[in-house]
Design a protein around this motif. Structure first.
Motif, PDB file in Angstrom:
ATOM      1  N   ARG A 152      61.394  25.073  38.655  1.00 20.10           N
ATOM      2  CA  ARG A 152      60.182  26.918  38.593  1.00 20.10           C
ATOM      3  C   ARG A 152      60.200  26.667  36.935  1.00 20.10           C
ATOM      4  N   TYR A 153      59.596  25.528  36.328  1.00 20.57           N
ATOM      5  CA  TYR A 153      58.802  24.841  35.586  1.00 20.57           C
ATOM      6  C   TYR A 153      57.174  24.983  35.783  1.00 20.57           C
ATOM      7  N   LEU A 154      57.680  24.041  36.765  1.00 24.02           N
ATOM      8  CA  LEU A 154      56.592  23.920  37.352  1.00 24.02           C
ATOM      9  C   LEU A 154      55.490  24.334  37.544  1.00 24.02           C
ATOM     10  N   LEU A 155      56.341  25.816  38.279  1.00 24.51           N
ATOM     11  CA  LEU A 155      55.689  26.297  39.684  1.00 24.51           C
ATOM     12  C   LEU A 155      54.784  27.191  38.527  1.00 24.51           C
ATOM     13  N   LYS A 156      55.261  27.698  37.477  1.00 27.64           N
ATOM     14  CA  LYS A 156      54.659  28.772  36.476  1.00 27.64           C
ATOM     15  C   LYS A 156      53.492  27.811  36.307  1.00 27.64           C
ATOM     16  N   GLU A 157      53.649  26.614  35.559  1.00 27.93           N
ATOM     17  CA  GLU A 157      52.828  25.586  35.114  1.00 27.93           C
ATOM     18  C   GLU A 157      51.364  25.808  36.393  1.00 27.93           C
ATOM     19  N   GLY A 158      51.613  26.614  37.452  1.00 28.32           N
ATOM     20  CA  GLY A 158      50.362  26.335  38.349  1.00 28.32           C
ATOM     21  C   GLY A 158      50.469  25.775  38.979  1.00 28.32           C
ATOM     22  N   LEU A 159      51.231  25.358  38.945  1.00 31.03           N
ATOM     23  CA  LEU A 159      51.370  24.129  40.692  1.00 31.03           C
ATOM     24  C   LEU A 159      52.037  24.502  41.640  1.00 31.03           C
ATOM     25  N   THR A 160      52.086  24.396  42.959  1.00 30.46           N
ATOM     26  CA  THR A 160      52.373  25.505  43.927  1.00 30.46           C
ATOM     27  C   THR A 160      52.971  24.220  44.922  1.00 30.46           C
ATOM     28  N   HIS A 161      53.886  24.927  45.896  1.00 34.11           N
ATOM     29  CA  HIS A 161      55.963  23.719  46.371  1.00 34.11           C
ATOM     30  C   HIS A 161      54.582  22.412  46.679  1.00 34.11           C
TER      31      HIS A 161
END
Length: 386
Positions: free
Chosen positions: A251-260
């Motif tokens: 979740r944290y990484l997705l918030k940083e702009g990464l996608t699945h």
């Protein structure tokens, strides 16, 4: 009184007798079965015939197919001058439910400094190229067929050689020039320095779509994520055998702009005999949750299969355990195969035979389960001896 009568008289008060060296000679022998025994024999014969008839009448076996609402994201590694590979994309847990869209990928471990501490069965294959990470990677690709390379920047560790992030990036550049396969880029494991090293390496490999290893909750994962987003890389999301921790980090990484499509999970691989049951549990639960619709876990998974060499059974000299030339690769293969059967998509490995065999098995996962011919692996001991 005759002898027989005398014998019977002596036995009148005897409950049992034991006869030694008894012999009986006869021309014919007739046995009369008690009615109960005869009925039991007849019933057994009748039951056996009924079972045989039922087996012949059974329909062809069909494996149980489960439909899942979720799907694992597909992650591309390799771009620019790299030959791309693809991870994930599954809509099922087991290959008999559905052929996998992409075969599992095996990547060779390469280090930026000589590694005399590697187990002998591995060291003897690479001792001639350990001084050069570029040559090490080239040998892994050219001679042993690696379709990816994992570059470990161990020399940047403060307690190792304390190389600067720029020096680590130069080693990455050397490997990029030596081979055209995608790279996994790992640092030394120091939580303070690793984000700086991965940032420099990401810039050096800009546009080549590498996998930065790794981001975790104990370091500045935001810096690692930003380096990936800015330079078009993917990130290895590493947690220690904890599904909730994995979900949180994702979740944290997705918030940083990464996608699945930019994240590969590493739930941690425990070696055969050293906690592998924990990895089986976590990886299976993670993959099933993804297929059931948990979007926080719908990413491919990675296995640090080289952890198998940390088990003493893989490398310790002990005559009754057999030669380490066989035992070590077996330990790594079985560890990797176990993870493969639980949904893992990419494997970081060390021994050439282990890599070759796991790749051959993995290639069958994209074919129909009931019709796939298994690869010929009967000569693997001969390969080890060679």
């Amino acid at each position: 009184m005759d002898k027989m009568t005398q014998l019977l008289k002596l036995l009148e008060n005897t409950k049992s007798i034991e006869i030694n060296e008894f012999r009986m000679d006869f021309d014919e022998l007739e046995l009369y079965l008690m009615p109960a025994i005869q009925q039991a024999v007849q019933k057994a014969v009748t039951t056996e015939k009924a079972i045989a008839t039922e087996i012949m009448a059974m329909e062809e076996f069909k494996p149980p197919i489960q439909d899942y609402p979720g799907k694992v994201a597909e992650v591309q590694l390799g771009r620019g001058s790299r030959k791309p590979v693809y991870l994930g994309g599954q809509q099922a847990l087991y290959r008999f439910e559905e052929p996998q869209p992409n075969p599992p990928v095996v990547t060779f471990d390469v280090f930026d400094i000589p590694m005399p501490g590697l187990p002998r069965p591995i060291r003897e294959h690479f001792s001639d190229v350990m001084e050069s990470p570029g040559e090490w990677a080239k040998k892994a690709v050219k001679e042993y067929g690696a379709n990816m390379v994992t570059m470990h920047l161990i020399g940047t560790g403060p307690k190792v050689m304390d190389k600067t992030p720029r020096e680590g990036a130069q080693a990455v550049e050397e490997v990029l020039q030596a081979v055209d396969v995608p790279l996994v880029i790992g640092a030394s494991g120091d939580p303070v320095k690793d984000p700086l090293v991965l940032e420099a390496a990401a810039e050096a490999a800009q546009g080549e779509r590498c996998l930065l290893a790794s981001a975790n909750l104990d370091l500045d994962y935001q810096k690692v994520a930003k380096a990936a987003v800015d330079n078009d890389h993917a990130v290895l999301s590493w947690s220690i055998t904890d599904v909730n921790m994995q979900k949180t980090l994702n979740r944290y990484l997705l918030k940083e702009g990464l996608t699945h499509n930019d994240i590969v999970m590493d739930p941690t691989t425990c070696a055969l005999g050293y906690g592998i049951e924990f990895s089986i549990d976590i990886m299976t639960r993670t993959r099933l949750a993804a297929l059931k619709g948990d979007t926080d876990l719908q990413m491919p998974m990675s296995s640090g299969t080289t952890n198998a060499w940390g088990s003493r059974e893989a490398w310790m000299k002990k005559e009754e355990w057999g030669p380490t030339d066989y035992r070590g690769p077996i330990w790594e293969i079985v560890t990797g195969l176990t993870m493969m059967l639980n949904g893992v998509d990419i494997f970081m490995m060390l021994h050439p035979t282990s890599v070759k065999l796991l790749r051959e098995i993995g290639d069958t996962f994209v074919k129909d389960y009931m019709t796939t011919e298994l690869p010929e692996i009967s000569d693997w001991i001969t390969q080890l001896e060679g």
